[in-house]
Scaffold this active site. Structure first.
Site, mmCIF file in Angstrom:
data_model
loop_
_atom_site.group_PDB
_atom_site.id
_atom_site.type_symbol
_atom_site.label_atom_id
_atom_site.label_comp_id
_atom_site.label_asym_id
_atom_site.label_seq_id
_atom_site.Cartn_x
_atom_site.Cartn_y
_atom_site.Cartn_z
ATOM 1 N N PRO A 131 8.594 18.265 115.390
ATOM 2 C CA PRO A 131 8.406 16.945 116.004
ATOM 3 C C PRO A 131 7.179 16.159 115.537
ATOM 4 O O PRO A 131 6.239 15.912 116.300
ATOM 5 C CB PRO A 131 8.325 17.278 117.492
ATOM 6 C CG PRO A 131 7.750 18.645 117.529
ATOM 7 C CD PRO A 131 8.319 19.351 116.328
ATOM 8 N N CYS A 132 7.227 15.687 114.317
ATOM 9 C CA CYS A 132 6.137 14.867 113.801
ATOM 10 C C CYS A 132 6.068 13.520 114.516
ATOM 11 O O CYS A 132 5.032 12.853 114.475
ATOM 12 C CB CYS A 132 6.252 14.695 112.291
ATOM 13 S SG CYS A 132 7.844 14.102 111.726
#
Length: 170
Positions: A131-132
């Protein structure tokens, strides 16, 4: 090793998904900043007929519907040692929370690594699952996202995270 790819339809658009025998190696939005090289995709398969891609589709549908906060799929992103360290930290960011590039750099032991951390975050090949989108600017504002800032905002809002407006340059 069987490298393969497919197009996977989702509520956020058609994703290019890539995998090998070790697991998912990439999930890319349309117009992604750093798409895989065309010759690295392997064979084209039907996502519904591939067990891993089919499972990914189910888990993404659950996530987009608000019924999933963690993913249970094997991941095999390709990157250097530093990138892998950053990507591992991304996976530890809780659902619905955000951190800054500077905070990630501090966790690596040197706040001066924030730009390098930003580079690794930007090169994350596995969107959503790594989850950047949960990484924001020092002031909490939305900053670059390889899938586009509108998608980053959508993902954060889906998770119930506080979203600060994008910085204005003038």
């Amino acid at each position: 090793m069987l490298r393969r790819h497919a197009r996977l339809g989702t509520s956020m658009g058609d994703l290019l998904v890539v995998a090998d025998d070790g697991g998912l190696t990439g999930i890319y939005f349309p117009s992604h900043w750093h798409p895989p090289a065309a010759g690295s995709l392997g064979i084209d398969v039907d996502a519904r007929g591939d067990a891993l891609f089919s499972r990914l589709g189910v888990e993404l549908d659950e996530y987009f519907a608000g019924r999933r906060i963690r993913f249970d799929l094997p991941l095999a992103p390709v990157g250097d040692e530093f990138q892998h360290a950053v990507w591992a930290m991304l996976r530890d960011i809780p659902f619905g929370e955000t951190v800054t590039y500077g905070q990630l750099a501090e966790r690596l032991g040197d706040r001066n690594l924030a730009r390098r951390v930003g580079g690794a975050v930007g090169r994350n090949p596995i969107s959503i699952l790594v989850p950047c989108h949960r990484v924001v600017g020092a002031d909490g504002s939305l900053t670059g996202y390889a899938g586009g800032l509108d998608r980053k905002r959508q993902l954060l809002e889906l998770e119930g995270a506080e979203v600060v407006a994008q910085r204005r340059l003038f």
